[in-house]
Design a protein around this motif. Structure first.
Motif: not given
Length: 302
Positions: A110-117, A135-146, A71-77
């Motif tokens: 869909v409605p979208c918000t972008i929150q800064v952290r 969505i913050a230039a997050q590198a893909i790593t084995p730990d993140i995938r797990r 219904p919506q996407i709340r993006f964090l960056t």
């Protein structure tokens, strides 16, 4: 504001290849090598040396997505990593990642918000359901995938050679650079790569990127090897004094330089992952991705 160069690949930490992972920006790198991305046809107005990468198979059919479950996407960056995400003149988040997020929501309608952290709180914020996707230039790593759901990759950060414009070099292979000197920043993935594959070259190690660039500019070394994005902005900025240019191809082996960047979601959120992957491919097919890429990276990095 923290300079984005200081957070770039060239300052990656190095660990021994045997028994532990290389570290990039505090994020472990992946383990399998891969080929460079397939160039997408350039728009007529694109500079001839700008190759637009493609990470999507044009033969692949996107799975039909049930948007009633998104219904919506709340993006964090974050807002301290230009050109990916940073605060604009009005204080609102802007940059490549922010543009991608907004385009995804427009594609999905869909409605979208972008929150800064702060960067170091993004994963914790996602874990406690303060947002739906990072969505913050997050590198893909084995730990993140797990631990998380991961979208399709939407950008790589290739390594490149740089040389002086008056240097008589035409290729960046181990054979072509045998006997030549290569500057690298000590303790980086780039140093590890040169040490492993350019054994016939003389490695010149420097504590900082600025010192390595100075050595190249003053002809103390023949070439400099490092992050393609930081190199591109330096080459096309005033700081380089128009001294240098890229040499040879881009290097994208993810055993050293990571698998690339992706959007991170909580484990089990298949509807959102499928919707985002569908929208990413659609953005590429419609040329929207190319426009956003050129806006953020007007100089070639591949």
């Amino acid at each position: 504001m923290r300079a984005w160069i200081g957070k770039a690949l060239a300052m990656a930490g190095l660990a021994a290849l045997a028994g532990c992972a290389l570290v990039l920006l505090g994020r472990p790198l992946g383990a399998a090598a891969q080929e460079a991305p397939v160039p997408r046809p350039r728009p007529a107005e694109t500079a001839p040396d700008v190759v637009i990468p493609s990470y999507w198979d044009p033969r692949r059919r996107s799975e039909r997505v049930d948007l009633t479950r998104v219904p919506q996407i709340r993006f964090l960056t974050e807002d301290n990593y230009p050109p990916f995400n940073f605060a604009g003149a009005d204080g609102q988040p802007v940059g490549f990642n922010v543009d991608i997020a907004r385009a995804l929501c427009e594609e999905l309608r869909v409605p979208c918000t972008i929150q800064v952290r702060r960067w170091d709180t993004l994963l914790e914020s996602l874990d406690r359901n303060a947002g739906d996707a990072i969505i913050a230039a997050q590198a893909i790593t084995p730990d993140i995938r797990r631990r998380y759901e991961i979208s399709d990759r939407y950008l790589e950060t290739p390594a490149r050679f740089v040389m002086r414009k008056d240097t008589a070099l035409t290729d960046a292979t181990p054979e072509a650079l045998a006997g030549r000197s290569i500057a690298v920043v000590s303790g980086t993935a780039h140093e590890a790569y040169i040490q492993a594959f350019f054994k016939g070259s003389a490695i010149r190690r420097y504590p900082t990127l600025a010192e390595a660039r100075k050595a190249l500019s003053e002809r103390d070394v023949d070439t400099l090897f490092g992050d393609g994005i930081t190199h591109a902005f330096w080459l096309n900025g005033q700081a380089s004094g128009d001294c240098c240019r890229f040499l040879g191809q881009a290097f994208t082996e993810n055993r050293y330089f990571g698998e690339g960047l992706a959007i991170v979601m909580r484990r089990g959120n298949d509807p959102l992952r499928l919707a985002i992957n569908h929208a990413l491919q659609r953005l590429w097919e419609r040329g929207v991705y190319a426009d956003l890429y050129l806006k953020a990276f007007p100089v070639g990095i591949y």
